[in-house]
Structures are given as structure tokens and as C-alpha cells.
Scaffold this active site. Structure first.
Site, short mmCIF file in Angstrom:
data_model
loop_
_atom_site.label_atom_id
_atom_site.label_comp_id
_atom_site.label_asym_id
_atom_site.label_seq_id
_atom_site.Cartn_x
_atom_site.Cartn_y
_atom_site.Cartn_z
N THR A 168 1.16 -1.43 0.39
CA THR A 168 -0.12 0.20 0.39
C THR A 168 0.60 1.42 -0.15
O THR A 168 1.88 0.89 0.22
CB THR A 168 -0.74 -0.15 1.17
OG1 THR A 168 -1.70 -0.46 1.15
CG2 THR A 168 -1.99 1.30 1.57
N SER A 216 2.11 5.82 -2.26
CA SER A 216 1.82 6.07 -3.26
C SER A 216 3.14 5.32 -3.98
O SER A 216 3.13 5.50 -5.17
CB SER A 216 2.64 6.99 -2.96
OG SER A 216 3.68 7.41 -2.75
N THR A 217 4.04 4.88 -3.56
CA THR A 217 5.70 4.01 -3.93
C THR A 217 4.68 2.31 -4.90
O THR A 217 4.95 2.76 -6.03
CB THR A 217 6.65 3.41 -3.54
OG1 THR A 217 6.62 4.73 -2.64
CG2 THR A 217 7.88 3.06 -4.23
N GLY A 258 6.27 -0.50 0.14
CA GLY A 258 6.93 0.37 0.04
C GLY A 258 8.01 -0.08 1.68
O GLY A 258 7.31 -0.21 2.88
N LYS A 295 6.81 0.36 8.58
CA LYS A 295 5.58 0.76 8.09
C LYS A 295 4.67 0.47 9.09
O LYS A 295 4.72 0.58 9.97
CB LYS A 295 5.71 -0.95 6.84
CG LYS A 295 6.95 -0.72 6.30
CD LYS A 295 6.77 -2.35 5.51
CE LYS A 295 5.19 -2.47 5.42
NZ LYS A 295 5.19 -1.59 4.21
N GLY A 314 0.43 4.24 5.70
CA GLY A 314 -0.59 4.78 5.60
C GLY A 314 -1.74 3.65 5.70
O GLY A 314 -2.82 3.72 5.06
N GLU A 342 -0.53 -6.03 5.78
CA GLU A 342 1.48 -5.48 5.64
C GLU A 342 1.87 -7.13 5.80
O GLU A 342 2.39 -7.83 5.22
CB GLU A 342 1.66 -4.65 5.25
CG GLU A 342 1.21 -3.10 4.80
CD GLU A 342 1.79 -2.01 4.45
OE1 GLU A 342 1.55 -1.21 3.91
OE2 GLU A 342 2.30 -1.25 5.64
N LYS A 344 14.08 7.62 2.09
CA LYS A 344 13.85 6.81 3.05
C LYS A 344 14.68 5.64 3.84
O LYS A 344 14.50 4.73 4.83
CB LYS A 344 12.71 5.35 2.24
CG LYS A 344 11.58 5.93 2.13
CD LYS A 344 10.38 6.16 3.12
CE LYS A 344 9.22 6.99 2.04
NZ LYS A 344 8.50 5.59 1.41
C1 5RP Z 1 1.39 1.65 4.06
C2 5RP Z 1 3.00 1.63 4.63
C3 5RP Z 1 3.38 2.16 2.64
O1 5RP Z 1 4.23 1.19 2.48
C4 5RP Z 1 4.60 3.58 3.67
O2 5RP Z 1 3.35 4.67 3.34
C5 5RP Z 1 5.02 4.55 2.20
O3 5RP Z 1 4.05 4.81 1.72
P1 5RP Z 1 4.62 5.50 0.53
O4 5RP Z 1 5.02 4.88 -0.99
O5 5RP Z 1 3.84 6.21 0.11
O6 5RP Z 1 6.40 6.66 0.90
O7 5RP Z 1 3.52 0.83 5.41
O8 5RP Z 1 0.74 1.06 5.45
#
Ligand code: 5RP
Length: 223
Positions: A28, A30-31, A82, A94, A97, A103, A121
Site C-alpha cells: 500500500t 504512493s510507491t 514500500g 511501515k 498508510g 502488510e 527512506k
Molecule cells: C503503508 C505503508 C507504506 O508502505 C509506507 O507508508 C510508504 O508509503 P509511500 O510509498 O507512500 O511513501 O507502510 O501502510
């Protein structure tokens, strides 16, 4: 390159880990959304996906990728997701999101965790990003006090002025002020606290590979 372009680059790079004919675990964020877009290009060569959130499920289905229930499939070869932070041992924070529980479940069901992230990151020691912890609502106050006893400050995550409710119907805490130099020990300890559903330290489910987006291209880190 912009951060968005770095994310798109690692999203595409993750495709080489997806085995034709397989069901792929999908995280989950944006990546991962960039990965999902790239995965659509090989949707006729995979069976489908197991998804870690309602948000990813909607995106996958909108692109014509079948989504399976985790209980209807066996072990998966690959999980792509991500991270909010990753260290040079493959340990991660993590849950930014809010999808950390699902996950972690899919990561545990998968042989390889392919982490896709832009270079912002990568950290020396985990802990600068507020650590997400999913809790049963009635335990929140007590868990907040347990983190305070450790030197951390935990806050209930809210959305539109109300406690955020996860896909699992639970609440989330975000904890600051901790330095997680021993992620496995920390994860083991917090997992014992009554009412903690999932702690956002991915020590036992750490990355196997990290595809890190840098201005020079994709850096592959193997753990
Ligand atoms: C969601 C996560 C995502 O992998 C983490 O927040 C990274 O998100 P993004 O790719 O938007 O930076 O753990 O629960």
C-alpha cells in the site's frame, strides 16, 4: 529526478521479480501505486494479486487485475511494498498508510519481500519516522502509557477530527522519541503488550531486497 519519478522508477524495476503465472503480494502507498500501474502491463501473464488494503484492491481491480483473499491462496513467491524507513539491514518502519497489519500478514505469507523506496527512506537507525502501532481501541490509553515509560510519545492518529479506523476496524498510534537500534528485540517486546494488534517495526518480516530509487538509478540492496 522528482520523488515521484524515483517512485515510478522503482515501481517498474520491481516487475522483474514477479514470476509469470504467479499471484503477487501487493502493499500500500504512493510507491506501490506506481508498481500497480506497472503491473497492469503484465496482467495477462499473472494470475492476480493478494492486496494489503482496500485502497490497493480498488486500484488493482480498476486495472483488471484479479484480487484473491489471502486465505484462498498458499504461500506467495513475492510481496512488493514500500516503507517509511529502511535501514541497511533491511529492517523497516511501515504503516504510514495505516495498512501495517495486512502488510505484515502478506509479508509473512511470502518468500521474498521486495521493498521499493526512494532514497529518502534509507536511514542509519530506525526511529525518526513516527512509529505506527495498530491497537484495539480499549487498549489505547494503556499502550500510550507503556510507550511513555519507554521514553516515547504516542498519539492517537485522527482523521477529520475523529480517531482513524483501520481496514480492520481498529485504531492507530504514532510513536515518536524512540531510537530502534534493536528492531527485533523491540518488535518482540511490543508484540507482547495486550491490545497491540501490530507494531510497525518489520523485523521478522524484513526486506529480502530493497530497490532504492536514486538520482543515479536503481540501487539494489540485498539482505
Ligand atoms: C503503508 C505503508 C507504506 O508502505 C509506507 O507508508 C510508504 O508509503 P509511500 O510509498 O507512500 O511513501 O507502510 O501502510
Amino acid at each position: 529526478m522528482t520523488q515521484d519519478e524515483l517512485k515510478a522508477m522503482v515501481g517498474r524495476a520491481a516487475l522483474k521479480y514477479v514470476q509469470p503465472g504467479s499471484i503477487v503480494g501487493v502493499g500500500t502507498g504512493s510507491t506501490v501505486n506506481k508498481f500497480i500501474e506497472a503491473l497492469a502491463s503484465m496482467k495477462d501473464r499473472i494470475q492476480g494479486a493478494v492486496s494489503s488494503s482496500s485502497a490497493s484492491t480498488e486500484r488493482l481491480q480498476a486495472l483488471g487485475i484479479a484480487v484473491f483473499d489471502a486465505n484462498d491462496v498458499g504461500d506467495l513467491a513475492v510481496y512488493v511494498d514500500g516503507a517509511d524507513e529502511i535501514d541497511n539491514r533491511g529492517y523497516m518502519i511501515k504503516g504510514g498508510g495505516a495498512a501495517l497489519t495486512r502488510e505484515k500478514i502478506i509479508a509473512a505469507q511470502s518468500h521474498q519481500f521486495i521493498c521499493i523506496a526512494d532514497e529518502s527512506k534509507l536511514v542509519g537507525v530506525l526511529g525518526r519516522f513516527p512509529l505506527p502501532v495498530e491497537v484495539i481501541p480499549m487498549a489505547a490509553g494503556r499502550v500510550i502509557r507503556q510507550f511513555a515509560a519507554m521514553g516515547g510519545t504516542a498519539q492517537l492518529r485522527c482523521k477529520d477530527g475523529q480517531p482513524l479506523v483501520t481496514d480492520n476496524g481498529q485504531h492507530l498510534l504514532d510513536v515518536t522519541g524512540l531510537t530502534l537500534s534493536e528492531p527485533l528485540r523491540f518488535e518482540n517486546e511490543v508484540n507482547q503488550w495486550p491490545g497491540v494488534v501490530t507494531v510497525g517495526v518489520f523485523g521478522h518480516q524484513k526486506a529480502s531486497v530493497c530497490l532504492l530509487g536514486t538520482a543515479q538509478g536503481v540501487r539494489t540492496m540485498t539482505f
